[in-house]
Scaffold this active site. Structure first.
Site, mmCIF file in Angstrom:
data_model
loop_
_atom_site.group_PDB
_atom_site.id
_atom_site.type_symbol
_atom_site.label_atom_id
_atom_site.label_comp_id
_atom_site.label_asym_id
_atom_site.label_seq_id
_atom_site.Cartn_x
_atom_site.Cartn_y
_atom_site.Cartn_z
ATOM 1 N N MET A 19 0.850 -1.182 0.000
ATOM 2 C CA MET A 19 0.000 0.000 0.000
ATOM 3 C C MET A 19 0.885 1.230 0.000
ATOM 4 S SD MET A 19 -3.061 -1.113 2.659
ATOM 5 C CE MET A 19 -1.981 -1.997 3.818
ATOM 6 N N ALA A 20 0.679 2.093 -0.997
ATOM 7 C CA ALA A 20 1.514 3.277 -1.160
ATOM 8 C C ALA A 20 1.441 4.164 0.080
ATOM 9 C CB ALA A 20 1.066 4.067 -2.391
ATOM 10 N N GLN A 72 7.100 -5.293 -4.553
ATOM 11 C CA GLN A 72 6.146 -5.247 -5.661
ATOM 12 C C GLN A 72 6.656 -4.265 -6.710
ATOM 13 O OE1 GLN A 72 2.018 -3.443 -5.810
ATOM 14 N NE2 GLN A 72 1.461 -5.614 -5.872
ATOM 15 N N CYS A 103 -3.630 -2.129 -9.856
ATOM 16 C CA CYS A 103 -3.840 -0.750 -9.409
ATOM 17 C C CYS A 103 -4.964 -0.082 -10.203
ATOM 18 C CB CYS A 103 -2.555 0.050 -9.571
ATOM 19 S SG CYS A 103 -2.695 1.745 -8.969
ATOM 20 N N LYS A 145 -0.280 -9.786 -9.124
ATOM 21 C CA LYS A 145 -1.569 -9.445 -8.529
ATOM 22 C C LYS A 145 -2.407 -8.750 -9.588
ATOM 23 C CE LYS A 145 -3.835 -6.892 -4.820
ATOM 24 N NZ LYS A 145 -3.688 -5.953 -3.679
#
Length: 376
Positions: A19-20, A72, A103, A145
């Site tokens: 998660m950014a 990632q 995303c 993902k």
């Protein structure tokens, strides 16, 4: 129940979703202290890494306890992705690479990246092949993902699973939402089950795992080899303790219910780790975003919450935390409820012009960004 990713064995089949702005080294250390699993670094761009972007390189920081380094990687160009994968293996000693094709952020999809990319089956195959080939000499497994598709009329997950299996991908994680849904609505676990039946590589389920019992139910209902947890752990790193206990003991009702005193300790530990990695001024500011998540459901007053959201030092944080009632019990009404961003579905997904015209296309006409500021 262990998770096997190529040569890598994960003792508990739980993966922290990148998660950014969240899953930095400090947060990963905090979660790692709670329970076993695979903890993935924030998403970085392949182009940024290959071109030596300072911000990208600074994100590749690992804690001393991270014996398994997981990163990632985002990219739309097979050449960049292949080179970046090699750099991660050769220069950073990573043990696992995950490729982001999920995303939903418009700045990513408008360039054909993230959840938009699997529509181009040829391009997806080229990128996966490049990454696997680059990582293979180092024995590093590559996973991916993705989401169900761009929208309900343009589903991609079954084709993506087939291509992943054909190109040597070690596992595929499926978020049971489309790009158009973003984080709204209910995750489609049936799609996860369909993908499990369609491929012969491990499938990880993602979406609406708020408690350990949700993870067990997902595995039972879908046949998934493990789960990917994102928003459910925001302000609740102890969720990984529950998940580890559930998967090793088969308990579906286990839930940590810390009182506010215990939450105070966790908040202080989180801030301490952030300051350790970033320096006190930046680390304190970085901690601010987590305050709302930690205090969700507790009675802490608005003025105190506001002050905590402006904390500028560990000393200030210590003073403010003293004003929280340590005896206040955990708000059980918050169990099983969504956390983090939700929002509404998008009216339409922003894509490159003509993107949907050719699903078998290869090559990407839009250059990817250097920075890594997008969500995963």
């Amino acid at each position: 129940m262990a998770l096997q990713l190529g040569s890598l064995t994960v003792d508990v089949p739980v993966v922290l979703a990148p998660m950014a702005g969240i899953t930095n080294a400090a947060f990963r250390r905090l979660c790692l202290e709670q329970g076993a699993g695979l903890y993935v670094c924030e998403m970085i761009t392949s182009r940024g890494l290959v071109e030596g972007d300072a911000t990208t390189k600074s994100m590749l920081a690992f804690d001393e306890l991270e014996t398994v380094r997981s990163v990632q990687l985002y990219g739309t160009d097979p050449v960049y992705v292949g080179k970046a994968a090699e750099i991660l293996c050769a220069d950073y000693g990573v043990h696992h690479i995950d490729l982001n094709f999920g995303c939903p952020v418009p700045k990513v999809t408008r360039k054909g990246g993230g959840g938009a990319l699997p529509w181009k089956r040829g391009l997806l195959g080229e990128i996966l092949t490049a990454a696997v080939k680059a990582a293979e000499p180092y024995g590093v497994p590559v996973t991916m993902k993705t989401r169900k598709g761009i929208d309900e009329d343009h589903l991609t997950y079954l084709d993506a699973g087939r291509i992943a299996a054909d190109t040597g991908i070690a596992a595929i994680a499926l978020h049971g939402r489309t790009v158009q849904q973003a984080y709204s609505g209910i995750a489609d676990w049936e799609a996860i089950g369909e993908l499990v039946q369609a491929v012969d590589i491990p499938v990880l389920g993602n979406g609406d795992i708020w408690e350990a019992r949700d993870a067990l139910r997902m595995v039972e209902e879908t046949g998934a080899a493990g789960v990917v947890v994102g928003r459910g752990c925001l302000g609740r790193p102890w969720l990984f303790r529950d998940l580890a206990a559930a998967f090793t003991g088969g308990l579906d009702e286990i839930a940590t219910l810390p009182d506010l005193g215990e939450v105070r300790v966790m908040m202080r530990r989180h801030a301490e780790l952030l300051c350790q990695y970033m320096g006190e001024e930046k680390g304190s500011k970085e901690f601010r975003k987590h305050v709302t998540w930690y205090l969700k459901g507790f009675r802490a007053g608005g003025a105190l919450r506001h002050s905590l959201a402006l904390v500028d030092s560990l000393a200030t944080l210590d003073r403010l935390l003293e004003d929280l009632d340590p005896s206040e019990p955990f708000p059980v009404g918050e169990l099983g409820t969504p956390r983090g961003r939700q929002g509404a579905p998008r009216k339409h997904v922003v894509l490159p012009e003509g993107w949907l015209d050719d699903a078998d296309g290869a090559g990407c006409a839009v250059a990817e960004d250097v920075d890594s500021s997008s969500g995963g």
